[in-house]
Write a protein that holds these residues in place. Structure first.
Motif, short mmCIF file in Angstrom:
data_model
loop_
_atom_site.label_atom_id
_atom_site.label_comp_id
_atom_site.label_asym_id
_atom_site.label_seq_id
_atom_site.Cartn_x
_atom_site.Cartn_y
_atom_site.Cartn_z
N ASP A 65 -37.99 -7.59 22.50
CA ASP A 65 -36.83 -8.18 23.16
C ASP A 65 -36.88 -8.02 24.67
O ASP A 65 -35.89 -8.17 25.35
N ASP A 66 -38.06 -7.75 25.20
CA ASP A 66 -38.23 -7.63 26.65
C ASP A 66 -39.02 -8.83 27.17
O ASP A 66 -39.92 -9.33 26.51
N MET A 67 -38.64 -9.28 28.37
CA MET A 67 -39.34 -10.39 28.97
C MET A 67 -39.37 -10.19 30.48
O MET A 67 -38.39 -9.73 31.06
N ALA A 68 -40.49 -10.50 31.07
CA ALA A 68 -40.61 -10.47 32.52
C ALA A 68 -41.00 -11.87 32.98
O ALA A 68 -41.86 -12.50 32.37
N ILE A 69 -40.35 -12.34 34.01
CA ILE A 69 -40.66 -13.65 34.59
C ILE A 69 -40.87 -13.41 36.08
O ILE A 69 -40.07 -12.72 36.71
N TRP A 70 -41.96 -13.94 36.64
CA TRP A 70 -42.25 -13.69 38.04
C TRP A 70 -42.92 -14.88 38.69
O TRP A 70 -43.45 -15.76 38.03
N ALA A 71 -42.88 -14.87 40.00
CA ALA A 71 -43.58 -15.85 40.83
C ALA A 71 -44.15 -15.08 42.02
O ALA A 71 -43.52 -14.15 42.52
N THR A 72 -45.32 -15.45 42.44
CA THR A 72 -45.96 -14.80 43.58
C THR A 72 -46.03 -15.79 44.73
O THR A 72 -46.60 -16.88 44.59
N GLU A 73 -45.44 -15.42 45.83
CA GLU A 73 -45.43 -16.26 47.04
C GLU A 73 -45.63 -15.35 48.25
O GLU A 73 -45.42 -14.14 48.16
N GLU A 74 -45.96 -15.93 49.36
CA GLU A 74 -46.13 -15.15 50.58
C GLU A 74 -44.79 -14.58 51.05
O GLU A 74 -44.72 -13.46 51.54
N TYR A 75 -43.71 -15.34 50.86
CA TYR A 75 -42.38 -14.91 51.32
C TYR A 75 -41.44 -14.74 50.12
O TYR A 75 -41.44 -15.55 49.19
N THR A 76 -40.64 -13.69 50.19
CA THR A 76 -39.69 -13.38 49.11
C THR A 76 -38.77 -14.55 48.81
O THR A 76 -38.51 -14.89 47.67
N GLY A 77 -38.25 -15.16 49.86
CA GLY A 77 -37.32 -16.30 49.69
C GLY A 77 -37.97 -17.44 48.92
O GLY A 77 -37.33 -18.09 48.10
N ALA A 78 -39.23 -17.69 49.18
CA ALA A 78 -39.94 -18.76 48.48
C ALA A 78 -40.11 -18.41 47.01
O ALA A 78 -39.95 -19.27 46.13
N ALA A 79 -40.41 -17.13 46.70
CA ALA A 79 -40.53 -16.69 45.31
C ALA A 79 -39.19 -16.81 44.59
O ALA A 79 -39.11 -17.27 43.46
N GLN A 80 -38.12 -16.42 45.29
CA GLN A 80 -36.79 -16.54 44.69
C GLN A 80 -36.43 -17.99 44.41
O GLN A 80 -35.88 -18.32 43.37
N ALA A 81 -36.74 -18.87 45.34
CA ALA A 81 -36.45 -20.29 45.15
C ALA A 81 -37.24 -20.85 43.97
O ALA A 81 -36.70 -21.64 43.19
N ARG A 82 -38.49 -20.44 43.84
CA ARG A 82 -39.33 -20.92 42.74
C ARG A 82 -38.74 -20.46 41.40
O ARG A 82 -38.71 -21.18 40.42
N LEU A 83 -38.29 -19.19 41.35
CA LEU A 83 -37.71 -18.66 40.11
C LEU A 83 -36.41 -19.36 39.80
O LEU A 83 -36.08 -19.61 38.66
#
Length: 105
Positions: free
Chosen positions: A87-105
């Motif tokens: 029942d555990d899940m991790a979802i991630w995105a790797t970007e140069e900038y945190t804001g860009a990773a947050q937007a992608r997620l």
């Protein structure tokens, strides 16, 4: 995910089970007419129908949850990755900038 087992959409789970042909009728009956009540010290409320979720502590619950969530990775956007275990899940995105990773997620 918080309260993962409580949030399972039963009709969606049953649809997936019926579509796959896996013990549909048995599971449908297992999930029907479940009730819960809250008890604190000397107070006990009336039982309430549980319309969502799979039973906490049920031997089948991790498997049912996993089947319900099984296709989530197929709908992730490009550049978003996921990994599941029970029942555990991790979802991630790797970007140069945190804001860009947050937007992608």
């Amino acid at each position: 995910m918080e309260k993962a087992f409580d949030c399972v959409w039963r009709d969606g789970l049953l649809f997936k089970l019926k579509d796959s042909g896996i013990m549909f009728k048995w599971t449908e009956q297992y999930l029907q007419n479940r009730k819960a009540r809250v008890r604190t010290q000397n107070f006990k409320c009336r039982p309430q129908n549980m319309k969502h979720g799979v039973p906490q502590g049920g031997a089948l619950s991790p498997t049912l949850f996993s089947m319900f969530m099984n296709d989530i990775q197929s709908i992730l956007r490009k550049g978003v990755y996921g990994a599941k275990h029970a029942d555990d899940m991790a979802i991630w995105a790797t970007e140069e900038y945190t804001g860009a990773a947050q937007a992608r997620l």
